[in-house]
Design a protein around this motif. Sequence first.
Motif, mmCIF file in Angstrom:
data_model
loop_
_atom_site.group_PDB
_atom_site.id
_atom_site.type_symbol
_atom_site.label_atom_id
_atom_site.label_comp_id
_atom_site.label_asym_id
_atom_site.label_seq_id
_atom_site.Cartn_x
_atom_site.Cartn_y
_atom_site.Cartn_z
ATOM 1 N N SER A 42 0.846 -1.188 0.000
ATOM 2 C CA SER A 42 0.000 0.000 0.000
ATOM 3 C C SER A 42 0.881 1.237 0.000
ATOM 4 O O SER A 42 2.013 1.209 0.511
ATOM 5 N N PRO A 43 0.391 2.335 -0.569
ATOM 6 C CA PRO A 43 1.170 3.573 -0.531
ATOM 7 C C PRO A 43 1.370 4.067 0.894
ATOM 8 O O PRO A 43 2.380 4.711 1.195
ATOM 9 N N ALA A 85 2.743 5.942 -13.780
ATOM 10 C CA ALA A 85 1.526 6.725 -13.590
ATOM 11 C C ALA A 85 1.758 8.159 -14.054
ATOM 12 O O ALA A 85 2.898 8.586 -14.291
ATOM 13 N N ASP A 87 2.292 11.044 -12.800
ATOM 14 C CA ASP A 87 2.688 11.762 -11.592
ATOM 15 C C ASP A 87 4.158 12.163 -11.688
ATOM 16 O O ASP A 87 4.812 11.922 -12.699
ATOM 17 N N GLY A 111 -4.536 8.325 -12.875
ATOM 18 C CA GLY A 111 -5.107 7.954 -11.585
ATOM 19 C C GLY A 111 -4.171 7.152 -10.714
ATOM 20 O O GLY A 111 -2.968 7.065 -10.943
ATOM 21 N N GLN A 112 -4.756 6.516 -9.712
ATOM 22 C CA GLN A 112 -4.010 5.701 -8.757
ATOM 23 C C GLN A 112 -3.852 4.277 -9.292
ATOM 24 O O GLN A 112 -4.640 3.837 -10.132
ATOM 25 N N PRO A 113 -2.841 3.514 -8.821
ATOM 26 C CA PRO A 113 -1.831 3.919 -7.847
ATOM 27 C C PRO A 113 -0.704 4.729 -8.472
ATOM 28 O O PRO A 113 -0.634 4.866 -9.693
ATOM 29 N N THR A 114 0.183 5.197 -7.647
ATOM 30 C CA THR A 114 1.289 6.025 -8.089
ATOM 31 C C THR A 114 2.358 5.175 -8.788
ATOM 32 O O THR A 114 2.337 3.946 -8.759
ATOM 33 N N GLY A 135 3.148 -0.273 -7.228
ATOM 34 C CA GLY A 135 2.259 0.743 -7.766
ATOM 35 C C GLY A 135 1.762 0.487 -9.169
ATOM 36 O O GLY A 135 1.271 -0.595 -9.503
ATOM 37 N N ALA A 136 1.914 1.494 -10.033
ATOM 38 C CA ALA A 136 1.368 1.438 -11.386
ATOM 39 C C ALA A 136 1.976 0.322 -12.229
ATOM 40 O O ALA A 136 1.337 -0.182 -13.163
#
Length: 332
Positions: A42-43, A85, A87, A111-114, A135-136
Amino acid sequence: MTSPAYDVVAIGNAIVDILAQADDAFIEEIGVAKGSMQLMFSPEEADALYAKMGPGREISGGSAANTVAGIAAMGGRAAFIGQVANDQLGTVFAHDITAAGVHFGTPVRPGQPTTARCLIFVTPDGQRTMNTFLGASLFLPAAALDEEVIASGAILYLEGYLWDPEEPRAAMRKAIDIARANGRKVAFTLSDVFCISRHGDDFRKLIDEGMIDILFANENELLALCEHESFEAAVGHIHGKVPLLVVTRGEHGAMALQGSERVEVGAEPIERLVDTTGAGDMFAAGFLHGQARGKGLKESLTLGAICAAEIIQHYGARPEMDLKALAERRLG
């Protein structure tokens, strides 16, 4: 079959590494086995561990991405497929790998996740303990594959780290089919004993079905894959199942086995061990570069050893010295 536009096309995790120094007491405190890799799911977990880090240094990473960055640094032609992602870290990754001379055209994921990040703690003995939030990168779909790029690479290189999530696993299976349909070679790195413990049956099936032309492993990974305690027994077990087996053995060098030809080289001398992050990735870069350029096993292994020696003498998994010049000085 048309001439390849790329020496190597790699598919892997698109990760930004964040490195910081730490002592053994800190590694024990966070409850991670020293020198291992653990996943964070999880982030929030990643943020909590990041808050405990000392001053860090951001360097784009990811196993297969490191390898193609090394190939490009040696003057090779390389491409990378991996998911980031939309970001800041995604922008950092895309900039870094493109600036390294690697073709990267995978569309960003909104969008999520990063974008994936790996928090790496380096102890005074140079060992790295990795804590990864994928993540992504877990969501690379088969639809994101550039089939033309894969078909135009002499060697398709896949990392075992990315085999865990369903979408990238399906994407890599599709990529193997594309490469084989176009007469290209498929190389696979086992990545970590952790990966074998989760997906060893899948890896063994790929090998048994003749889907892998070049298999990369370190000594511990080979033992785990073959379920042997003896190195020679493990080599004998895999011999004949893959056309080319390449095994790294740390300070004891590396070996390659192709048909009846077995070649071993020693590790290259270094001035100081700083950080072992990316040593296997960069070894693969040198070896694959040699193979793509028609070099023999000994020269390819030596190129791998040269690249690995460069990377372990500084922080981060991307080369800082001129690998091409290092190889020319060593091999002429």
